[in-house]
Design a protein around this motif. Sequence first.
Motif, short mmCIF file in Angstrom:
data_model
loop_
_atom_site.label_atom_id
_atom_site.label_comp_id
_atom_site.label_asym_id
_atom_site.label_seq_id
_atom_site.Cartn_x
_atom_site.Cartn_y
_atom_site.Cartn_z
N VAL A 207 -28.08 -38.01 39.92
CA VAL A 207 -26.43 -37.79 39.42
C VAL A 207 -27.21 -36.27 38.33
CG1 VAL A 207 -24.31 -38.19 38.23
CG2 VAL A 207 -25.93 -39.73 39.32
N ALA A 208 -26.41 -35.51 38.44
CA ALA A 208 -26.55 -33.91 38.07
C ALA A 208 -25.06 -33.50 37.61
CB ALA A 208 -26.57 -32.71 38.68
N VAL A 209 -24.76 -33.70 36.83
CA VAL A 209 -23.45 -33.15 35.37
C VAL A 209 -23.14 -31.42 35.39
CG1 VAL A 209 -21.97 -33.01 33.53
CG2 VAL A 209 -23.66 -35.21 34.41
N GLY A 210 -21.49 -31.11 35.98
CA GLY A 210 -21.58 -29.97 35.96
C GLY A 210 -19.73 -29.95 35.22
N LEU A 211 -20.06 -28.57 35.03
CA LEU A 211 -18.39 -28.00 34.56
C LEU A 211 -18.43 -28.75 32.79
CD1 LEU A 211 -17.86 -28.53 36.88
CD2 LEU A 211 -15.37 -28.80 36.17
N GLY A 212 -18.69 -27.31 31.96
CA GLY A 212 -19.00 -27.23 30.78
C GLY A 212 -20.19 -26.23 29.82
N VAL A 213 -21.19 -26.91 30.68
CA VAL A 213 -22.60 -26.83 29.55
C VAL A 213 -22.52 -24.95 29.28
CG1 VAL A 213 -25.06 -27.31 30.37
CG2 VAL A 213 -22.99 -29.00 30.87
N GLY A 214 -23.10 -24.52 28.58
CA GLY A 214 -23.44 -23.37 28.16
C GLY A 214 -24.64 -23.18 27.34
N THR A 215 -24.84 -23.87 26.60
CA THR A 215 -25.76 -23.56 26.07
C THR A 215 -26.94 -24.58 25.64
OG1 THR A 215 -25.21 -24.49 23.88
CG2 THR A 215 -24.50 -22.94 23.87
N ALA A 216 -28.15 -24.43 24.72
CA ALA A 216 -29.32 -25.61 25.06
C ALA A 216 -28.92 -27.05 24.97
CB ALA A 216 -30.60 -24.72 24.41
N ALA A 217 -28.17 -26.78 23.70
CA ALA A 217 -27.96 -28.14 22.87
C ALA A 217 -27.09 -28.79 23.68
CB ALA A 217 -27.12 -27.41 21.57
N GLN A 218 -26.49 -28.15 24.41
CA GLN A 218 -25.22 -28.99 25.62
C GLN A 218 -26.46 -29.33 26.98
OE1 GLN A 218 -22.62 -25.51 26.21
NE2 GLN A 218 -20.93 -26.97 25.12
N ALA A 219 -27.08 -28.28 26.53
CA ALA A 219 -28.30 -28.89 28.55
C ALA A 219 -29.39 -30.18 27.66
CB ALA A 219 -28.47 -27.69 28.49
N ALA A 220 -28.77 -29.94 26.81
CA ALA A 220 -30.85 -30.99 26.09
C ALA A 220 -29.56 -32.43 25.94
CB ALA A 220 -30.54 -30.67 24.61
N GLN A 221 -28.30 -31.87 25.48
CA GLN A 221 -27.10 -33.63 25.32
C GLN A 221 -26.82 -34.15 26.68
OE1 GLN A 221 -23.26 -32.67 24.23
NE2 GLN A 221 -22.19 -34.29 24.68
N ALA A 261 -33.50 -19.35 29.79
CA ALA A 261 -35.18 -19.80 29.26
C ALA A 261 -34.80 -21.00 28.78
CB ALA A 261 -35.83 -18.77 28.68
N ASP A 262 -33.39 -20.44 27.57
CA ASP A 262 -32.75 -21.23 26.68
C ASP A 262 -32.37 -22.55 26.96
OD1 ASP A 262 -33.41 -19.90 24.49
OD2 ASP A 262 -31.54 -19.04 24.05
N LEU A 263 -31.92 -22.13 27.90
CA LEU A 263 -31.53 -23.95 28.64
C LEU A 263 -32.80 -24.91 29.53
CD1 LEU A 263 -28.31 -21.86 31.05
CD2 LEU A 263 -28.18 -23.74 28.61
N ALA A 264 -33.36 -23.83 29.95
CA ALA A 264 -34.51 -24.65 30.01
C ALA A 264 -35.63 -25.25 29.12
CB ALA A 264 -35.59 -23.21 31.75
#
Length: 278
Positions: A207-221, A261-264
């Motif tokens: 399951v992959a989540v989209g909509l609303g993710v834009g920062t490294a912190a949100q990506a980690a969340q 790179a930050d998101l990764a």
Amino acid sequence: MPSRLDDCLAAARAEGRAALVGYLPAGYPTVDGAIAAMRAMVAAGVDVVEVGLPYSDPTMDGPVIQQAADAALRGGLTTRDVLRTVEAVADTGAPTLVMTYWNPIEQHGVAAFAADLAAAGGAGTITPDLPPEEAAPWLEATAAHGLDPVFVVAPSSSTERLRRVADITGGFVYAASLMGVTGARSQVGTQAEGLVARVRAVTSLPVAVGLGVGTAAQAAQVAAFADGVIVGSALVRVLLDAQRRGEGAEAALAGLGALTADLAQGVRGAQANVPVTA
């Protein structure tokens, strides 16, 4: 047999992390410029690329993506240009999906689009406005050419709907974290984790989540509870802002690479709370 997308998601899981999925529309700022941008995302850590097929009447795209897509259409972008983009991006080895509304597929020809996408090296499609009840022709075409048909679920989806979507989806289930259009937000939708759990209750698919993710912190969340993190508007905004400031292609690609790179790093730094499946 597992597809390229399956293998990519399995490899990320084996590393104990979620996969990073990056979206950009084909044709912005130019066809070649978009290709360079997508290849730069892969080099900076994106695992899966979504190539957007710009459409004149979007229903899911927020203002950022619409602005870039409109510019691409004004520049004369064609479906053939999108397929050329897919071919150039897939050449990196990253599974490459086309994110498209149904009308462009229908206009191109259902069987022809599947055949042409497969010939370009595409891994599959995401079709946000194609209902499962009307998907039979597309499922037949994608199966014939080894493509993964990815479908979208939302917090409002019933358990029956989740099961029906999961039964026809290939690769991963796209879980929209909130109701509404795409766009980076100050926080990820609070229903996202619950939606992922509900999808997992009816399928073993990632399951992959989209909509609303834009920062490294949100990506980690999100990576802490999902198999994939999908980022689109935040990446598109980098290119839009660079053009607005009058920066050249080199600066735009540098900015895009830095955010990717930050998101990764965010995705790879999260301890994914996902069950191990066979």
